[in-house]
Design an enzyme around this catalytic site. Structure first.
Site, PDB file in Angstrom:
ATOM      1  N   GLU A 298      -5.861 -33.478  20.617  1.00 39.93           N
ATOM      2  CA  GLU A 298      -4.783 -32.901  19.834  1.00 39.93           C
ATOM      3  C   GLU A 298      -3.991 -31.929  20.689  1.00 39.93           C
ATOM      4  OE1 GLU A 298      -6.966 -31.232  16.601  1.00 39.93           O
ATOM      5  OE2 GLU A 298      -7.498 -29.405  17.665  1.00 39.93           O
TER       6      GLU A 298
ATOM      7  N   LYS B 198     -14.638 -34.309  13.142  1.00 41.71           N
ATOM      8  CA  LYS B 198     -13.343 -33.637  13.272  1.00 41.71           C
ATOM      9  C   LYS B 198     -12.167 -34.569  12.982  1.00 41.71           C
ATOM     10  CE  LYS B 198     -14.886 -30.024  16.440  1.00 41.71           C
ATOM     11  NZ  LYS B 198     -16.319 -30.306  16.274  1.00 41.71           N
TER      12      LYS B 198
ATOM     13  N   PHE C 173     -16.707 -15.337  34.095  1.00 44.05           N
ATOM     14  CA  PHE C 173     -16.896 -14.569  32.863  1.00 44.05           C
ATOM     15  C   PHE C 173     -18.259 -14.821  32.217  1.00 44.05           C
ATOM     16  CE2 PHE C 173     -12.224 -15.227  33.071  1.00 44.05           C
ATOM     17  CZ  PHE C 173     -11.868 -13.907  33.307  1.00 44.05           C
TER      18      PHE C 173
ATOM     19  N   ASN D 242     -16.869 -25.850  10.000  1.00 43.93           N
ATOM     20  CA  ASN D 242     -18.279 -25.868  10.361  1.00 43.93           C
ATOM     21  C   ASN D 242     -19.109 -25.804   9.086  1.00 43.93           C
ATOM     22  OD1 ASN D 242     -18.017 -25.902  13.245  1.00 43.93           O
ATOM     23  ND2 ASN D 242     -17.335 -23.781  13.115  1.00 43.93           N
TER      24      ASN D 242
ATOM     25  N   GLU E  92     -11.954 -22.936  10.335  1.00 42.40           N
ATOM     26  CA  GLU E  92     -11.366 -22.268  11.488  1.00 42.40           C
ATOM     27  C   GLU E  92      -9.886 -22.640  11.618  1.00 42.40           C
ATOM     28  OE1 GLU E  92     -13.701 -23.053  14.947  1.00 42.40           O
ATOM     29  OE2 GLU E  92     -15.430 -21.952  14.176  1.00 42.40           O
TER      30      GLU E  92
ATOM     31  N   ASN F  13     -14.143 -21.580  25.651  1.00 36.05           N
ATOM     32  CA  ASN F  13     -14.065 -21.966  24.243  1.00 36.05           C
ATOM     33  C   ASN F  13     -15.260 -21.484  23.419  1.00 36.05           C
ATOM     34  OD1 ASN F  13     -11.585 -23.507  24.521  1.00 36.05           O
ATOM     35  ND2 ASN F  13     -12.817 -25.025  25.598  1.00 36.05           N
TER      36      ASN F  13
ATOM     37  N   GLU G  71     -10.970 -26.781  12.533  1.00 39.13           N
ATOM     38  CA  GLU G  71     -12.150 -27.538  12.155  1.00 39.13           C
ATOM     39  C   GLU G  71     -12.893 -26.778  11.066  1.00 39.13           C
ATOM     40  OE1 GLU G  71     -14.433 -27.829  15.738  1.00 39.13           O
ATOM     41  OE2 GLU G  71     -15.274 -25.815  15.552  1.00 39.13           O
TER      42      GLU G  71
END
Length: 728
Positions: free
Chosen positions: A261, A177, A409, A351, A336, A296, A349
């Protein structure tokens, strides 16, 4: 092209049950589909099978044998396309996966080690040995595991084995990344402000976070899937985030490097599917909206996005392709972006693999992305131009997990699937899964049960089909997140497209509580439950070809019942005439009609013209019933009025005082224990850390007090509800 999505459904089913193709599907349709639709369902199976064969050229030579370095649904997904392309397949598996569906589907299978991923699916030496043993010419890595590991790709190249993915340069550049962000800047791709380097330790993380300005995102340099990612709002959370993220990154990817970041608050997560070849061609295959997330990790995805206009879509697509060209990308990949409310977008990023949510792109474009990856790896040029890529219809994907949605969740659930039926007989439904009745959901791997995809000519139709599919999905033996998924797709904000990555926490600030019944819905549920109760009672009084001495009158005009749901008790009067029950509850009369096939896991019920699908999950002799209604499971207690009066004299079990004890909320492995007997702890202080399905979870004290006893140690495997620590 839209039919290709449905076609994939048929092949999923036929691949899994190759010895008896389509028999179970048709039998299911006969059980749950009204007769006029059954003919359409059979016709749809024939039509979609022919559509799915479009684009597979038997004369186009690729590989004779391909090994899939993965497991579960993605391994099954790759095998299906290989079968259509005439490629023999090799499955690898751990010892606990020996009877898995992907092993049965493949032409050959090789065990590569014991259950832990580090000793099996991440064991490069064992996998290389399997490749040599089976003489596989190519390897498809799926997603996760070794899919973005450049060292694995190098090993394959050294042995002359083709890696179905980009070359090692692209994996290195985009998989890291930090490096990918620098490349994105050079390619004129919009990027998020942050630190363009490796964070050495927690102190440096705090210093960098202060310079950037809170909140910040701490994430693993290698890998993805939400693992090794933490949001920090202050120095303390930065230190904790650094520790947990580095541990998760090392566990999941074998690389504990982190970057930091700026965290963009309330963004959308929108990604662009790209496809490149070895001849310099590259395409963008439209976007996927992936904003519904927890921890995430994506939960619901769709294509296209309700938010993007053609200009923004084109700009994002062109930047994604520019990045792909910058590293000479040759395979399927995903770029993304985070998108703010003003449609400003920032590179997140890339993938360098097939994404979990790729089916929604296949549905709206008609492309088989696995096939395209294999063709590109063999050296063929892309068959399509950018102008050829359509947006046909709308597709939605729900990730069905073995999780308890009422705990953060979704905390993992383990167990054996005692009953499992996929609603493949419904129109516009595709399911990518790698399980079957009897499959185990274990602590070793991701808790995903399947990817449930619905496709329609527009978003409204796709949502309607998804709702029907969720209602008709039978999953028994493990806790699942169907209730949460159904609530999300029916929520006003989601229907209107008003979503962001904080959707779940915004909509359910106190956690997910299940569907909140309206007055009408509550009456419908009570009427259905009462009808079921009477139906069970009537069935219990019947003997085949033999009459029984009746305890009560053979026919009762009315059943006077007491129904308890939650803290409320209702008086109900029920009577039946044939298959229709007349139920009076709270002064309202409802007519409930069904076939009342009590052996069936699904019941189609009509309540005064409103059609509902319900599932009676359990029933006890004491009148307790669990009914899945509108996605949520409700517990009801039904007795005759006489039995209810006598039941008042029964003693109730005293609830356990949980403030002084800490029990594991999920099955997993204890990574660390932070206290010992005699220690003083404050409320919320970390007691221990449990890793479940590759995610680390910090367990805190429920109150301030002294530690009385510790019942676990690092390395212990614990189950849900196991006692960890006691306080005085």
């Amino acid at each position: 092209m839209a039919g290709l999505c449905v076609g994939a459904v048929v092949l999923v089913a036929s691949g899994r049950r190759s010895r008896q193709p389509h028999q179970l599907l048709v039998r299911s349709a006969a059980l749950w589909t009204p007769k006029p639709i059954l003919h359409q369902s059979r016709q749809r199976l024939r039509v979609s099978r022919s559509l799915s064969s479009v684009g597979y050229d038997p004369n186009e030579k690729t590989f004779d044998k391909l090994l899939i370095a993965n497991r579960g649904e993605i391994a099954c997904r790759v095998i299906k396309t290989c079968k259509k392309m005439g490629i023999k397949t090799v499955a690898i598996h751990s010892d606990v996966d020996a009877s898995s569906v992907h092993v049965k589907m493949a032409d050959e299978a090789v065990c590569v080690g014991p259950a832990p991923t580090s000793k099996s699916y991440l064991n490069m030496d064992a996998i290389m040995e399997a490749i040599k043993k089976t003489r596989a010419q190519a390897v498809h890595p799926g997603y996760g595991f070794l899919s973005e590991n450049k060292e694995f790709a190098k090993l394959l190249a050294a042995e002359g084995v083709t890696f179905i993915g980009p070359d090692t340069h692209a994996i290195q550049a985009m998989g890291d990344k930090i490096e990918s962000k620098l490349l994105a800047k050079n390619a004129k791709v919009n990027t998020i402000p942050g630190f363009d380097g490796v964070v050495k330790d927690a102190d440096e993380a705090v210093r960098i976070a202060r310079e950037i300005g809170y909140p910040v995102m701490i994430k693993a340099s290698a890998g993805g899937g939400g693992k090794g990612m933490r949001i920090a709002w202050d120095d303390e959370e930065t230190r904790d985030g650094f520790r947990f993220s580095s541990q998760e990154a090392a566990s999941s990817f074998g690389d504990d490097r982190l970057l930091i970041e700026k965290f963009i608050d309330n963004p959308r997560h929108i990604e662009i599917q790209v496809l490149g070849d070895k001849h310099g061609n590259a395409l963008w295959l439209n976007e996927r909206e992936c904003s519904i997330q927890r921890r995430n990790q994506k939960v619901v995805e769709e294509a296209p996005s309700t938010f993007l206009d053609p200009e923004t879509r084109r700009a994002m697509g062109e930047q994604a392709v520019a990045l792909a060209r910058a590293v000479k990308y040759s395979s399927a990949g995903t770029v993304e972006f985070l998108v703010d409310s003003q449609k400003n977008f920032y590179f997140l990023e890339m993938n360098t693999r097939l994404q979990v949510e790729h089916p929604v792109t296949e549905c709206i474009t008609g492309l088989d992305l696995v096939q395209e990856m294999i063709r590109v790896a063999k050296g063929y040029p892309l068959r399509h131009k950018q102008a050829d890529i359509p947006i046909n219809g709308w597709a939605i994907e729900c990730r069905v997990y073995a999780e308890d949605p009422y705990k953060s969740f979704g905390l993992p659930s383990i167990g054996k699937l005692s009953q499992y039926e996929e609603p493949l007989y419904l129109p516009g439904v595709r399911i990518d899964s790698g399980i079957q009745p009897g499959s185990d959901i274990s602590i070793y791997y991701d808790p995903m049960i399947s990817k449930l995809i619905s496709y329609g000519s527009n978003r409204t139709e796709a949502l309607e089909r998804m709702e029907a599919a969720l209602d008709n999905y039978v999953i028994r033996g493990v806790t699942h997140n169907i209730a949460l998924l159904r609530e999300v797709i029916n929520h006003k904000r989601f229907v209107e497209g008003d979503i962001n990555t904080k959707f779940l926490s915004d909509v359910y600030p106190d956690g997910f509580k299940g569907h909140k019944l309206t007055k009408t819905e509550k009456q419908q549920l009570m009427a259905i439950a009462s009808s079921l109760y009477v139906s069970f009672q009537l069935r219990a009084r019947r003997f085949e070809e033999n009459s029984r001495v009746p305890i009560f009158k053979p026919k009762m005009a009315n059943w006077d019942l007491s129904l308890k749901m939650g803290d409320e008790i209702h008086s109900v009067i029920a009577s039946n005439s044939g298959s229709t029950f007349c139920v009076e509850v709270d002064g309202s009369k409802l007519n409930v009609t069904s076939e009342w096939n009590l052996a069936s896991p699904l019941l189609s019920v009509n309540i005064d013209g409103t059609q509902r699908i319900v599932q009676c999950l359990s029933r006890e002799a004491g009148g307790y019933m669990s009914i899945q209604f509108l996605g949520t499971v409700y517990k009801v207690h039904i007795l005759t009025q006489l039995a209810a009066k006598l039941n008042k004299f029964m003693l109730e079990k005293i609830a356990e005082d949980t403030s002084s004890i800490l029990r594991s909320p999920m099955p997993g492995v204890v990574v660390a224990v932070s206290v010992k007997p005699g220690d003083m702890v404050s409320e919320g202080q970390e007691i221990c850390v449990i890793e479940a399905m590759k995610m680390q979870n910090s367990m805190g004290a429920g109150k301030t007090g002294k530690v009385k006893s510790v019942h676990c140690k690092a390395g212990d495997t614990v189950g849900e509800g196991d006692l960890l620590v006691e306080l005085e």
